[in-house]
Design an enzyme around this catalytic site. Structure first.
Site, PDB file in Angstrom:
ATOM      1  N   GLN A   1      14.254   1.754  -5.867  1.00 29.83           N
ATOM      2  CA  GLN A   1      14.563   0.370  -6.256  1.00 29.83           C
ATOM      3  C   GLN A   1      15.868   0.284  -7.048  1.00 29.83           C
ATOM      4  O   GLN A   1      16.507  -0.759  -7.114  1.00 29.83           O
ATOM      5  CB  GLN A   1      13.410  -0.213  -7.094  1.00 29.83           C
ATOM      6  CG  GLN A   1      12.086  -0.211  -6.349  1.00 29.83           C
ATOM      7  CD  GLN A   1      11.988  -1.296  -5.308  1.00 29.83           C
ATOM      8  OE1 GLN A   1      11.430  -2.349  -5.532  1.00 29.83           O
ATOM      9  NE2 GLN A   1      12.558  -1.036  -4.136  1.00 29.83           N
TER      10      GLN A   1
ATOM     11  N   SER B   1       0.834  -1.208   0.000  1.00 33.00           N
ATOM     12  CA  SER B   1       0.000   0.000   0.000  1.00 33.00           C
ATOM     13  C   SER B   1       0.864   1.252   0.000  1.00 33.00           C
ATOM     14  O   SER B   1       0.558   2.238   0.672  1.00 33.00           O
ATOM     15  CB  SER B   1      -0.913  -0.003   1.220  1.00 33.00           C
ATOM     16  OG  SER B   1      -0.125  -0.209   2.374  1.00 33.00           O
TER      17      SER B   1
ATOM     18  N   LYS C   1      15.320  -0.858 -16.142  1.00 32.88           N
ATOM     19  CA  LYS C   1      15.224   0.580 -16.472  1.00 32.88           C
ATOM     20  C   LYS C   1      15.492   1.455 -15.250  1.00 32.88           C
ATOM     21  O   LYS C   1      15.870   2.617 -15.405  1.00 32.88           O
ATOM     22  CB  LYS C   1      13.894   0.908 -17.157  1.00 32.88           C
ATOM     23  CG  LYS C   1      12.633   0.711 -16.324  1.00 32.88           C
ATOM     24  CD  LYS C   1      12.280   1.869 -15.434  1.00 32.88           C
ATOM     25  CE  LYS C   1      11.262   1.443 -14.404  1.00 32.88           C
ATOM     26  NZ  LYS C   1      10.997   2.463 -13.387  1.00 32.88           N
TER      27      LYS C   1
END
Ligand code: NAD
Ligand code: 13P
Length: 352
Positions: free
Chosen positions: A301, A11, A206
């Site tokens: 990330q 979430s 990416k």
């Protein structure tokens, strides 16, 4: 007909928007149960209230998606076992570093007929080599797992600006079509391709290129240099994906998950923004510090993915074939200055 029940595991910024998209469809499509459960990694807000309680009272994720109302049929649930127990469609959308632990907690707790989809951009590196997150989910939980990736900056989809996305599936086209029905809306156009590894590697790799693009922005190198970095990055994405999984298809790189996600993330993503700040500070402030200060609980990330990719490349003796990927990790870990992104990547432009 048994209606499908959907639970969103996660979430954060994208997790909350995914729940919003899904919940608008479950209300209108008969084959889905209206209610969408959303697992919340519980935290206490500065007001002293629990995040899940505030979401259920205000229909708003005030921490990770402030200012956007979630449909009333989204129910926040801080108890992960309770959140998944009735669902036969599980949508995984947490930062990738938490997934292994989450999957282990779910062993034996999910329905036998459950299927999964991962919206997570990242990988784990095991002794045997790289393990994509959809594979981790499949192997730990013994269920099939599709992926959904695309040019999808969550805050733009939250205000219903048009975008596209790609579902990647392995064999079962019917399940992929069910996921497309669950996510597709007039402003979120989803298509499916039979190339789960290609789609997931595009979304994962990416983020490393986006860091390189951010360094170039932070060094004020201009648009042509940034475009060169994006082109070389796309070429490394394709080359590495195909070396790891020869089944990966060329066409996947032209879907939303490929070149479109690369462009949007290099223009407007969090990885780009933090890498820009990193380069402007001459690499003197760590990514951990910048993440905490600039993202208020949201997670990058790209930095951990760059490290994971570097481990795979060095283990296989491929570092020299991927100068952009390797240089990004060496910059993030402080071994090279941000300016190395241009110096080292120039070699790559000359590779055949
Ligand atoms: P986020 O970065 O906004 O939020 C971080 C989340 O991690 C929060 O929900 C927080 O509660 C949770 N968290 C913190 N510590 C945790 C722990 N120990 N265990 C479990 N959860 C913990 O999250 P996001 O934007 O929803 O990103 C999830 C995935 O979606 C990532 O892989 C990201 O690359 C991908 N994605 C994000 C976007 C975007 O625009 N935000 C778009 C496409 C894909
Ligand atoms: P960031 O995590 O860099 O914001 O990228 C978001 C994204 O994946 C858009 O598709």
């Amino acid at each position: 007909l048994q209606k499908s029940r959907v639970t969103v595991v996660g979430s954060g910024n994208w997790g909350s928007v995914a729940a919003k998209l899904i919940a608008s469809n479950t209300l209108n499509i008969n084959s889905f149960h209206d209610e969408v459960r959303m697992w919340v990694f519980e935290e206490t807000l500065p007001s002293g209230e629990k995040l899940s309680e505030v979401i259920n009272r205000t229909n708003e994720n005030v921490k990770y998606l402030p200012g956007i109302k979630l449909p009333k049929n989204v129910v926040a649930d801080p108890d992960i076992e309770h959140a998944v127990k009735d669902a036969n469609m599980l949508v995984f959308v947490t930062p990738h570093q938490f997934m292994e632990g989450i999957c282990k907690r779910l062993i034996g707790k999910i329905r036998k007929d459950a299927v999964a989809i991962s919206l997570i951009k990242g990988m784990e590196v095991k002794k045997e080599g790289p393990c994509m997150i959809s594979t981790l989910i499949s192997e730990i939980l013994g269920i099939s797992c599709c992926v959904l990736m695309g040019a999808n900056i969550a805050n733009e989809i939250a205000v219903e600006k048009f975008s596209e996305a790609t579902v990647g599936y392995r064999e079962n086209k019917e399940i992929a079509e069910k996921w497309v029905r669950l996510f597709n809306t007039p402003y979120f156009m989803v298509s499916a391709v039979q190339d789960v590894e290609g789609v997931e590697l595009c979304g994962t790799l990416k983020n490393v290129v986006a860091l390189a693009a951010g360094f170039v922005d932070g060094l004020d190198m201009g648009n042509n240099t940034k475009a060169a970095i994006m082109r070389i990055g796309l070429r490394e994405m394709k080359a590495l994906s195909k070396l790891l999984f020869p089944s990966v298809k060329d066409n996947t790189f032209f879907e939303s998950c490929g070149v479109a996600d690369l462009i949007t993330t290099c223009l407007g993503g969090r990885n780009r923004r933090c890498a820009d700040a990193f380069a402007r500070n001459g690499g003197k402030r760590s990514f951990d510090e910048l993440e905490e200060e600039m993202l208020q609980g949201q997670k990058l990330q790209g930095v951990s993915t760059a490290k994971e990719v570097y481990e795979v490349l060095s283990h296989r003796g491929w570092l020299e074939l991927f100068p952009l990927f390797s240089t990004v990790h060496e910059i993030c870990s402080g071994r090279l200055a941000p300016s190395a992104i241009v110096e080292y990547t120039e070699h790559s432009a000359r590779l055949p």
